[in-house]
Design an enzyme around this catalytic site. Structure first.
Site, PDB file in Angstrom:
ATOM      1  N   GLY A  52      -6.999  88.535  44.817  1.00 27.19           N
ATOM      2  CA  GLY A  52      -6.149  87.456  44.178  1.00 27.19           C
ATOM      3  C   GLY A  52      -5.369  86.480  45.188  1.00 27.19           C
ATOM      4  N   ALA A  53      -4.408  86.068  44.926  1.00 27.94           N
ATOM      5  CA  ALA A  53      -4.205  84.479  45.372  1.00 27.94           C
ATOM      6  C   ALA A  53      -3.884  85.915  47.137  1.00 27.94           C
ATOM      7  CB  ALA A  53      -2.395  84.597  45.300  1.00 27.94           C
ATOM      8  N   GLY A 105      -6.473  87.070  48.971  1.00 25.04           N
ATOM      9  CA  GLY A 105      -7.471  87.052  49.704  1.00 25.04           C
ATOM     10  C   GLY A 105      -8.162  87.886  49.490  1.00 25.04           C
ATOM     11  N   GLY A 116     -13.441  85.376  40.506  1.00 23.80           N
ATOM     12  CA  GLY A 116     -14.032  86.247  40.971  1.00 23.80           C
ATOM     13  C   GLY A 116     -15.454  86.803  40.924  1.00 23.80           C
ATOM     14  N   ASP A 117     -16.243  86.250  40.530  1.00 22.34           N
ATOM     15  CA  ASP A 117     -17.896  85.610  39.901  1.00 22.34           C
ATOM     16  C   ASP A 117     -18.019  84.978  40.810  1.00 22.34           C
ATOM     17  OD1 ASP A 117     -17.337  87.592  37.515  1.00 22.34           O
ATOM     18  OD2 ASP A 117     -16.726  85.952  36.930  1.00 22.34           O
ATOM     19  N   SER A 162     -11.129  91.673  46.295  1.00 20.51           N
ATOM     20  CA  SER A 162     -10.740  90.695  45.429  1.00 20.51           C
ATOM     21  C   SER A 162      -9.197  91.249  45.495  1.00 20.51           C
ATOM     22  CB  SER A 162     -11.357  89.834  44.687  1.00 20.51           C
ATOM     23  OG  SER A 162     -11.900  90.671  43.644  1.00 20.51           O
TER      24      SER A 162
END
Length: 313
Positions: free
Chosen positions: A222-223, A225, A251-252, A220
């Protein structure tokens, strides 16, 4: 069936504020209290989308009893393990632009006997499982190879293991060939020693984790993608969030969506990003339900290694 293990669960209080000013008296716009911990959140997201899951949750003290009460109210199928120390509490300050400031307590140490009881609970729950998800930080004093031991145990029994943790615990687990790891950008950098400023850097770091033993890496960003490395394929995807509320648990939700979609290929990446971006648009650590998820907003493209990353993962 997906079994989740959270060795260091929490009560998560999210406070929405206009802006964070150090030393000032700040009035909250809203506050939310949610059950927390990475594995707990995976189970909550799966339940919200009618995917069968069972959570193994150690708990202690008044905070732990409140955590169990909140999970029972949500209808989580769980095995609870009483422990001597109190469950930790975390505080998140969320600003209107999506900026999040988190204060996480370290948690309470688990004795060897308590850890054995938790491990037996996971073994009992996993008899009919397709996946065991071991995720989150370790309480103080817990051996760094605890997730690695789970990988050895369940991989040998034909059960897929997904690992979402950081630092030495992640490195130890990767060496035991988990089916899936889900690091973020910071964890990719921490475990490989690389500075990650481009998509190519993230891919290279993910390849290092695969070379060390992880079968699949879902990273992951973040912003920016997420990137998925699986078999001999690399997919990159992103999804916009019109009004970010809180990144806690996003993220979960991503991991839950990926597993719910079969954990294979482009379609699973789309589902992962759709669940994650939906979570970012919700308050606190609320997990998205079907009405929140917008798969058509997700775009999966050929990975461009030169793409500069804008934000932490």
């Amino acid at each position: 069936m997906i079994v989740t293990l959270t060795l260091n669960p929490s009560l998560d209080r999210t406070i929405e504020i206009g802006s964070l000013t150090r030393g000032a008296v700040i009035r909250a716009a809203a506050a939310h209290l949610d059950p927390g911990g990475k594995g707990v959140n995976v189970s909550r997201a799966l339940l919200a989308n009618q995917v069968r899951s069972r959570a193994v949750v150690p708990f202690g003290g008044d905070e732990g009893r409140r955590l169990v009460s909140l999970l029972q109210a949500e209808g989580i199928d769980m095995i609870t393990v009483p422990v001597a120390g109190p469950t930790r509490s975390n505080v998140t300050l969320a600003e209107p632009d999506g900026t999040v400031t988190k204060i996480n307590e370290p948690g309470t140490a688990l004795s060897a006997e308590e850890l054995d009881t938790v491990a037996e609970a996971v073994l009992s729950a996993a008899t009919s499982a397709d996946w065991v998800v071991a995720s989150g930080s370790l309480p103080p004093g817990v051996p760094l190879d605890v997730y690695a031991g789970l990988c050895r145990r369940f991989s040998g029994a034909g059960i897929n293991v997904a690992i979402d943790t950081s630092g030495p615990a992640l490195l130890a687990a990767v060496a035991e060939t988990p089916a899936l790891v889900k690091p973020n950008r910071e964890e990719l950098s921490e475990t490989t020693g690389m500075t990650i400023v481009s998509l190519g850097d993230a891919i290279e770091a993910a390849e290092i984790l695969r070379a060390r033993g992880a079968s699949t890496v879902l990273a992951s960003l973040g912003a920016d993608g997420a990137v998925l490395l699986q078999d001999d394929q690399i997919w990159y995807g992103e999804g916009p969030v019109a009004e970010p509320r809180s990144t806690v648990g996003a993220g979960d939700a991503m991991l839950a969506g990926f597993l719910a979609a079969g954990a294979r290929g482009e379609a699973a990446l789309v589902e992962a990003l759709a669940w994650a971006t939906a979570a970012v648009g919700l308050p606190g650590s609320r997990m998205p339900s079907p009405g929140d998820i917008r798969r058509n907003h997700v775009r999966v493209t050929r990975a461009d290694p030169t793409l500069s990353l804008r934000s932490g993962g």
